[in-house]
Enzyme design. Structure first.
Site, PDB file in Angstrom:
ATOM      1  CB  CYS A  17      -0.994   0.000   1.170  1.00 56.45           C
ATOM      2  SG  CYS A  17      -0.360   0.668   2.711  1.00 56.45           S
ATOM      3  CE  LYS A  30      -2.462  -4.015   3.976  1.00 53.15           C
ATOM      4  NZ  LYS A  30      -2.965  -2.792   3.297  1.00 53.15           N
TER       5      LYS A  30
END
Length: 225
Positions: free
Chosen positions: A18, A55
């Site tokens: 991200c 993640k």
């Protein structure tokens, strides 16, 4: 170290899943040392300060999934695919693109890619590719992921913004669960601080309750006065 042994050395790097690019430390091992064996937060990183969400724990899966392509594949007339070397693949693709440009113009080619929020490697070759093809139009995955967010921010505030949740007195989340999405730096740690501070408030505009550790926040629907 043999070809499948894990090194004990922690190597600093950054997450690319991200836009926050949290600092990580990883241990490398596996076949030919190409696998990410262990992952932890980098406490020396000035922004993330050792924080990680769930993640990056799957980085090796994304890097070395069973269906990962390790060589270019060229489709044969019968529909099957055959491996070819990179020089051949790049030469053939360039030839076909230049043929399309010569016959139809570069503006007929849409460049799609380079939109990952954390991985900007595409930018190193995208510009030269666009110029070589005479391309005028481009898009990327953010066109689907972020168009709604950009539109809403433009309508509400006139421009794109990034909330200062670390220092704000009131945080408002519309249609999202930041505990799950991790849309800002050190999300769960920051949310805990917000929830425990009696001088600060969280506004939640969605259908579900937000569970922050042992603190539960009910949705509060607001309207413009």
């Amino acid at each position: 170290m043999n070809s499948t042994e894990t090194t004990s050395q922690w190597v600093p790097t950054a997450c690319i899943l991200c836009s926050l690019n949290c600092g990580l430390e990883v241990q490398i091992g596996g076949v030919d040392g190409r696998h990410i064996e262990r992952v932890r937060g980098d406490k020396a990183h000035p922004a993330s300060q050792g924080y990680t969400c769930e993640k990056p724990q799957r980085l090796d899966y994304y890097q070395n999934a069973n269906d990962r392509l390790t060589a270019p594949l060229r489709r044969r007339p019968d529909g099957a695919y055959e491996e070819i070397d990179w020089d051949t693949a790049i030469a053939e693709i360039a030839e076909k693109f230049l043929d399309i440009k010569a016959r139809h113009g570069g503006e007929t080619i849409l460049y799609y890619g380079g939109g990952s929020q954390g991985n900007h490697i595409g930018g190193s070759y995208a510009d030269s590719t666009l110029k070589a093809l005479g391309n005028k139009f481009r898009s990327n995955a953010l066109a689907q992921e972020k168009t709604g967010e950009f539109w809403a921010q433009g309508r509400m505030m006139g421009t794109g913004v990034h909330g200062d949740f670390e220092h704000c007195e009131v945080a408002v989340f519309i249609g999202k669960n930041p505990w799950q999405s991790h849309g800002f730096a050190r999300a769960s740690a920051t949310l805990r601080q917000l929830a425990k501070d009696p001088g600060r408030s969280i506004g939640l505009c969605c259908k579900n309750r937000l569970e922050i550790g042992r603190v539960s926040i009910s949705p509060r629907f607001m309207r413009q006065s």
